[in-house]
Design a protein around this motif. Structure first.
Motif, PDB file in Angstrom:
ATOM      1  N   THR A 149      15.472  -5.402   5.535  1.00 41.09           N
ATOM      2  CA  THR A 149      14.486  -6.286   4.910  1.00 41.09           C
ATOM      3  C   THR A 149      13.215  -5.512   4.558  1.00 41.09           C
ATOM      4  OG1 THR A 149      13.698  -6.917   7.118  1.00 41.09           O
ATOM      5  CG2 THR A 149      15.364  -8.323   6.086  1.00 41.09           C
ATOM      6  N   PRO A 150      12.467  -6.001   3.566  1.00 42.20           N
ATOM      7  CA  PRO A 150      11.222  -5.330   3.175  1.00 42.20           C
ATOM      8  C   PRO A 150      10.212  -5.297   4.311  1.00 42.20           C
ATOM      9  CG  PRO A 150      11.940  -6.867   1.479  1.00 42.20           C
ATOM     10  CD  PRO A 150      12.805  -7.117   2.669  1.00 42.20           C
ATOM     11  N   CYS A 151       9.390  -4.259   4.287  1.00 41.72           N
ATOM     12  CA  CYS A 151       8.346  -4.088   5.303  1.00 41.72           C
ATOM     13  C   CYS A 151       7.107  -3.531   4.610  1.00 41.72           C
ATOM     14  CB  CYS A 151       8.834  -3.151   6.404  1.00 41.72           C
ATOM     15  SG  CYS A 151       7.595  -2.770   7.666  1.00 41.72           S
ATOM     16  N   ALA A 158      12.992   0.292  -6.148  1.00 41.02           N
ATOM     17  CA  ALA A 158      14.047  -0.150  -5.229  1.00 41.02           C
ATOM     18  C   ALA A 158      15.428   0.276  -5.734  1.00 41.02           C
ATOM     19  CB  ALA A 158      13.984  -1.666  -5.073  1.00 41.02           C
ATOM     20  N   SER A 159      15.686   0.107  -7.025  1.00 37.72           N
ATOM     21  CA  SER A 159      16.992   0.449  -7.589  1.00 37.72           C
ATOM     22  C   SER A 159      17.204   1.955  -7.661  1.00 37.72           C
ATOM     23  CB  SER A 159      17.128  -0.154  -8.990  1.00 37.72           C
ATOM     24  OG  SER A 159      17.051  -1.562  -8.949  1.00 37.72           O
ATOM     25  N   PHE A 215       4.390  -0.150  -2.297  1.00 38.15           N
ATOM     26  CA  PHE A 215       4.229  -0.310  -0.847  1.00 38.15           C
ATOM     27  C   PHE A 215       4.682  -1.663  -0.310  1.00 38.15           C
ATOM     28  CE2 PHE A 215       0.802   2.672  -2.222  1.00 38.15           C
ATOM     29  CZ  PHE A 215       1.403   3.823  -1.722  1.00 38.15           C
ATOM     30  N   GLN A 216       5.567  -2.334  -1.029  1.00 34.51           N
ATOM     31  CA  GLN A 216       6.136  -3.587  -0.540  1.00 34.51           C
ATOM     32  C   GLN A 216       7.663  -3.513  -0.578  1.00 34.51           C
ATOM     33  OE1 GLN A 216       4.423  -7.070  -2.419  1.00 34.51           O
ATOM     34  NE2 GLN A 216       2.322  -6.344  -2.128  1.00 34.51           N
ATOM     35  N   HIS A 217       8.178  -2.450   0.013  1.00 33.53           N
ATOM     36  CA  HIS A 217       9.622  -2.213   0.016  1.00 33.53           C
ATOM     37  C   HIS A 217      10.129  -2.100   1.446  1.00 33.53           C
ATOM     38  CE1 HIS A 217       9.787  -1.629  -4.337  1.00 33.53           C
ATOM     39  NE2 HIS A 217       8.690  -0.899  -4.234  1.00 33.53           N
ATOM     40  N   ASP A 218      11.424  -1.819   1.563  1.00 34.20           N
ATOM     41  CA  ASP A 218      12.005  -1.653   2.892  1.00 34.20           C
ATOM     42  C   ASP A 218      11.771  -0.225   3.393  1.00 34.20           C
ATOM     43  OD1 ASP A 218      14.451   0.083   2.221  1.00 34.20           O
ATOM     44  OD2 ASP A 218      14.719  -1.617   0.856  1.00 34.20           O
ATOM     45  N   LEU A 245      -2.100  -0.421   2.426  1.00 27.47           N
ATOM     46  CA  LEU A 245      -1.625   0.122   1.154  1.00 27.47           C
ATOM     47  C   LEU A 245      -0.996  -0.947   0.277  1.00 27.47           C
ATOM     48  CD1 LEU A 245      -0.012   3.487   2.374  1.00 27.47           C
ATOM     49  CD2 LEU A 245      -2.209   3.168   1.218  1.00 27.47           C
ATOM     50  N   SER A 246      -0.298  -1.898   0.885  1.00 27.97           N
ATOM     51  CA  SER A 246       0.352  -2.946   0.104  1.00 27.97           C
ATOM     52  C   SER A 246      -0.648  -3.888  -0.559  1.00 27.97           C
ATOM     53  CB  SER A 246       1.300  -3.749   0.992  1.00 27.97           C
ATOM     54  OG  SER A 246       0.590  -4.370   2.050  1.00 27.97           O
TER      55      SER A 246
END
Length: 312
Positions: free
Chosen positions: A122-124, A15-16, A140-143, A129-130
């Motif tokens: 927001t995350p999607c 994410a960063s 696979f749990q990111h925006d 895959l998540s």
């Protein structure tokens, strides 16, 4: 350090590292065409403040992202004019754009300093895959912007390696005189790629305010990420796929403060841990400087050299 903390750290690094990757990918587009772009920090700030103001006024994420990209492109167009048309020193022009972009961002953001943004990305989670153990949580749990960044990296890699326009751009970066003889419009190529560089840098700044920071604070929005992105381009040897891996490495360093504190390393001062990404940047540049810059690192041969057509 237990497994859960390691997984969280890896996910946080992805994410960063995403805004870093977007900004550095923009710089790579410009530099592959032979134009040094060290003004990424200014473009990110312009994109960030424009996206913030657009989000406050419209409550639309799409409008905010477009506003950020347009702001970055506008500053990049000025940079292209100075470097390509006026043949200015590209380092000096880049520094001027950073100062100008920072000043404009400070002026525009003064009225909203400290305000929370109206809308956020927001995350999607990606279906199926998540749910993959470990890997699903990390990747696979990111925006949606994180997933879109992977597509962009692949597209840029394919563009430079397999398409005629991409190979033409690389030829301009290597030898603009030779490309000119072959009928390539060198100035047009450099303008287009420098402006595209600003679009991605502006997008990176917009993404920061829409997903990564809770409110507008000009001093803390980018926190020097634009300069790290410049170093990341060199670190990646101007290769998109390597740039993606480097962005996540630097992203891990950016989150080291929180990760190590959560793991119980409270004896290390938080201020020292906050320095880690910048120390890593300096260390990388020192190590890379020990090698031949052109043949080993893969820098375009004509990078930073204004092209004078009458001197072919």
């Amino acid at each position: 350090m237990n497994e859960a903390i390691l997984i969280l750290a890896a996910a946080a690094a992805v994410a960063s590292g995403t805004p870093l990757m977007l900004a550095a990918l923009g710089g790579l587009l410009s530099e592959r065409a032979g134009v040094i772009n060290i003004s990424i920090e200014g473009m990110m700030l312009m994109g960030a403040v424009s996206a913030f103001l657009a989000a406050q006024g419209t409550s639309s994420i799409a409008v905010a992202l477009v506003a950020g990209m347009l702001a970055g492109a506008a500053l990049a167009a000025v940079h292209a004019f100075l470097c390509v048309t006026m043949k200015a020193n590209q380092i000096v022009a880049g520094l001027a754009m950073v100062i100008f972009g920072s000043g404009v961002a400070t002026f525009l953001g003064k009225s909203v300093e400290g305000q929370a943004i109206a809308v956020r990305i927001t995350p999607c989670d990606l279906p199926f895959l998540s749910d993959i153990p470990v890997l699903g949580r990390i990747l696979f749990q990111h925006d949606p912007m994180v997933y879109a960044s992977w597509v962009l990296v692949v597209l840029v890699a394919v563009y430079f390696r397999y398409t005629k326009p991409g190979l033409t751009t690389r030829s301009v970066g290597e030898s603009p005189a030779t490309a000119d003889v072959m009928g390539v419009r060198v100035a047009a190529i450099q303008y287009c790629h420098t402006i595209a560089s600003g679009v991605l840098a502006g997008l990176a700044g917009a993404y920061l305010v829409l997903a990564r920071v809770p409110n507008w604070s000009q001093a803390a929005t980018t926190s020097g990420l634009g300069w790290i992105a410049v170093a990341l381009i060199v670190f990646s040897s101007w290769r998109p796929l390597r740039l993606l891996a480097g962005a996540y490495l630097f992203g891990l360093a950016l989150r080291a403060n929180f990760t190590l504190q959560a793991a119980g390393f409270g004896s290390i001062p938080a201020e020292v841990l906050s320095m880690l990404p910048y120390v890593l940047t300096i260390a990388v540049l020192i190590l890379l400087s020990a090698f031949d810059k052109s043949s080993r690192l893969g820098a375009p041969a004509a990078l930073g050299k204004p092209y004078f057509r009458n001197e072919r």
